[in-house]
Design a protein around this motif. Structure first.
Motif, PDB file in Angstrom:
ATOM      1  N   LEU A  29      38.731  34.357  47.859  1.00 35.32           N
ATOM      2  CA  LEU A  29      37.914  35.442  48.399  1.00 35.32           C
ATOM      3  C   LEU A  29      38.697  36.260  49.426  1.00 35.32           C
ATOM      4  O   LEU A  29      38.608  37.493  49.448  1.00 35.32           O
ATOM      5  CB  LEU A  29      36.644  34.875  49.030  1.00 35.32           C
ATOM      6  CG  LEU A  29      35.675  35.892  49.627  1.00 35.32           C
ATOM      7  CD1 LEU A  29      35.144  36.831  48.547  1.00 35.32           C
ATOM      8  CD2 LEU A  29      34.530  35.175  50.316  1.00 35.32           C
ATOM      9  N   LEU A  30      39.489  35.601  50.248  1.00 32.55           N
ATOM     10  CA  LEU A  30      40.302  36.304  51.239  1.00 32.55           C
ATOM     11  C   LEU A  30      41.345  37.188  50.562  1.00 32.55           C
ATOM     12  O   LEU A  30      41.539  38.347  50.946  1.00 32.55           O
ATOM     13  CB  LEU A  30      40.977  35.300  52.183  1.00 32.55           C
ATOM     14  CG  LEU A  30      41.869  35.891  53.268  1.00 32.55           C
ATOM     15  CD1 LEU A  30      41.073  36.826  54.167  1.00 32.55           C
ATOM     16  CD2 LEU A  30      42.490  34.779  54.083  1.00 32.55           C
ATOM     17  N   ALA A  31      42.023  36.662  49.542  1.00 28.95           N
ATOM     18  CA  ALA A  31      43.013  37.458  48.810  1.00 28.95           C
ATOM     19  C   ALA A  31      42.340  38.647  48.135  1.00 28.95           C
ATOM     20  O   ALA A  31      42.857  39.775  48.169  1.00 28.95           O
ATOM     21  CB  ALA A  31      43.728  36.582  47.779  1.00 28.95           C
ATOM     22  N   TRP A  32      41.183  38.413  47.518  1.00 29.07           N
ATOM     23  CA  TRP A  32      40.452  39.498  46.862  1.00 29.07           C
ATOM     24  C   TRP A  32      40.036  40.564  47.875  1.00 29.07           C
ATOM     25  O   TRP A  32      40.172  41.763  47.622  1.00 29.07           O
ATOM     26  CB  TRP A  32      39.230  38.932  46.132  1.00 29.07           C
ATOM     27  CG  TRP A  32      38.403  39.988  45.476  1.00 29.07           C
ATOM     28  CD1 TRP A  32      38.638  40.614  44.292  1.00 29.07           C
ATOM     29  CD2 TRP A  32      37.206  40.565  45.999  1.00 29.07           C
ATOM     30  NE1 TRP A  32      37.656  41.530  44.033  1.00 29.07           N
ATOM     31  CE2 TRP A  32      36.762  41.526  45.073  1.00 29.07           C
ATOM     32  CE3 TRP A  32      36.467  40.354  47.161  1.00 29.07           C
ATOM     33  CZ2 TRP A  32      35.617  42.276  45.273  1.00 29.07           C
ATOM     34  CZ3 TRP A  32      35.319  41.110  47.353  1.00 29.07           C
ATOM     35  CH2 TRP A  32      34.903  42.053  46.410  1.00 29.07           C
ATOM     36  N   ALA A  33      39.535  40.134  49.036  1.00 31.35           N
ATOM     37  CA  ALA A  33      39.108  41.088  50.068  1.00 31.35           C
ATOM     38  C   ALA A  33      40.283  41.931  50.561  1.00 31.35           C
ATOM     39  O   ALA A  33      40.136  43.138  50.812  1.00 31.35           O
ATOM     40  CB  ALA A  33      38.448  40.348  51.230  1.00 31.35           C
ATOM     41  N   ALA A  34      41.448  41.319  50.688  1.00 32.52           N
ATOM     42  CA  ALA A  34      42.642  42.074  51.103  1.00 32.52           C
ATOM     43  C   ALA A  34      42.990  43.133  50.058  1.00 32.52           C
ATOM     44  O   ALA A  34      43.354  44.267  50.401  1.00 32.52           O
ATOM     45  CB  ALA A  34      43.812  41.118  51.313  1.00 32.52           C
ATOM     46  N   ILE A  35      42.861  42.783  48.784  1.00 29.20           N
ATOM     47  CA  ILE A  35      43.145  43.748  47.717  1.00 29.20           C
ATOM     48  C   ILE A  35      42.093  44.860  47.718  1.00 29.20           C
ATOM     49  O   ILE A  35      42.408  46.029  47.462  1.00 29.20           O
ATOM     50  CB  ILE A  35      43.253  43.031  46.357  1.00 29.20           C
ATOM     51  CG1 ILE A  35      44.497  42.142  46.355  1.00 29.20           C
ATOM     52  CG2 ILE A  35      43.299  44.034  45.202  1.00 29.20           C
ATOM     53  CD1 ILE A  35      44.635  41.223  45.160  1.00 29.20           C
ATOM     54  N   VAL A  36      40.845  44.530  48.025  1.00 33.11           N
ATOM     55  CA  VAL A  36      39.794  45.551  48.142  1.00 33.11           C
ATOM     56  C   VAL A  36      40.155  46.550  49.239  1.00 33.11           C
ATOM     57  O   VAL A  36      40.074  47.769  49.039  1.00 33.11           O
ATOM     58  CB  VAL A  36      38.416  44.912  48.432  1.00 33.11           C
ATOM     59  CG1 VAL A  36      37.397  45.968  48.834  1.00 33.11           C
ATOM     60  CG2 VAL A  36      37.917  44.138  47.229  1.00 33.11           C
ATOM     61  N   VAL A  37      40.555  46.038  50.396  1.00 33.62           N
ATOM     62  CA  VAL A  37      40.931  46.916  51.513  1.00 33.62           C
ATOM     63  C   VAL A  37      42.090  47.816  51.100  1.00 33.62           C
ATOM     64  O   VAL A  37      42.076  49.032  51.348  1.00 33.62           O
ATOM     65  CB  VAL A  37      41.290  46.078  52.766  1.00 33.62           C
ATOM     66  CG1 VAL A  37      41.957  46.932  53.837  1.00 33.62           C
ATOM     67  CG2 VAL A  37      40.046  45.385  53.303  1.00 33.62           C
ATOM     68  N   TRP A  38      43.094  47.238  50.437  1.00 29.37           N
ATOM     69  CA  TRP A  38      44.244  48.021  49.974  1.00 29.37           C
ATOM     70  C   TRP A  38      43.801  49.087  48.983  1.00 29.37           C
ATOM     71  O   TRP A  38      44.222  50.244  49.077  1.00 29.37           O
ATOM     72  CB  TRP A  38      45.283  47.073  49.347  1.00 29.37           C
ATOM     73  CG  TRP A  38      46.384  47.788  48.649  1.00 29.37           C
ATOM     74  CD1 TRP A  38      47.478  48.374  49.225  1.00 29.37           C
ATOM     75  CD2 TRP A  38      46.502  48.009  47.246  1.00 29.37           C
ATOM     76  NE1 TRP A  38      48.262  48.943  48.255  1.00 29.37           N
ATOM     77  CE2 TRP A  38      47.682  48.725  47.030  1.00 29.37           C
ATOM     78  CE3 TRP A  38      45.710  47.672  46.148  1.00 29.37           C
ATOM     79  CZ2 TRP A  38      48.094  49.110  45.764  1.00 29.37           C
ATOM     80  CZ3 TRP A  38      46.122  48.041  44.887  1.00 29.37           C
ATOM     81  CH2 TRP A  38      47.303  48.764  44.701  1.00 29.37           C
TER      82      TRP A  38
END
Length: 159
Positions: A29-38
């Protein structure tokens, strides 16, 4: 996105990958959220494709990581009550012994419940080994999906 922003996103993804292997954080979830922000910051078609790849990859893994190991455990004869006992002691262990308590509590909970149910060390230990294999498979599935999302992001950033 600035270079500093890319570094922060990359660090968040790296922490997410570590969180998958050492379940202290919700790693995928953290990795996915970082990609969302990017993707929101970049806003290009490529960014949206990468976000779609990450979402599908991690989303499918969340379902598969429960279904596949669960099916194997049922086939091996490990009841849900034993798995529940493992999860409960894993949560307790997580708070009592930070970082490693989860890995101690889960097999201990499964073993104690199976020992109570089956009455013998050997059969309880076999069930516990099956539960540990299932836990490892679940982590491997989630890690593979998170790495797919990470590679998609890296390709987009480096291209």
């Amino acid at each position: 996105m600035s270079d500093a922003g890319l570094v922060l996103v990359g660090l968040a993804i790296a922490v997410g990958i570590v969180g998958v292997v050492l379940p202290v954080l919700p790693g995928a979830l953290l990795a996915w959220a970082a990609i969302v922000v990017w993707a929101l910051a970049v806003g290009s078609a490529t960014a949206w494709v990468v976000l779609a790849v990450a979402t599908v990859s991690i989303g499918v893994a969340q379902v598969v990581k429960v279904l596949v190991p669960g099916r194997r455990l049922r086939a091996a004869g490990v009841p849900r009550a034993s798995m529940l006992a493992g999860v409960v002691l894993a949560v307790v262990g997580f708070f009592l012994i930070p970082l490693v308590g989860l890995f101690i509590g889960f097999p201990l909970g499964v073993y104690l419940q199976e020992r109570r149910r089956l009455g013998q060390h050997e059969t309880a230990w076999r069930s516990t080994q099956q539960a540990l294999r299932a836990m490892g498979l679940s982590i491997a599935i989630e890690l593979a999906a998170t790495l797919v999302a990470t590679v998609a992001w890296l390709v987009a950033v480096l291209a």
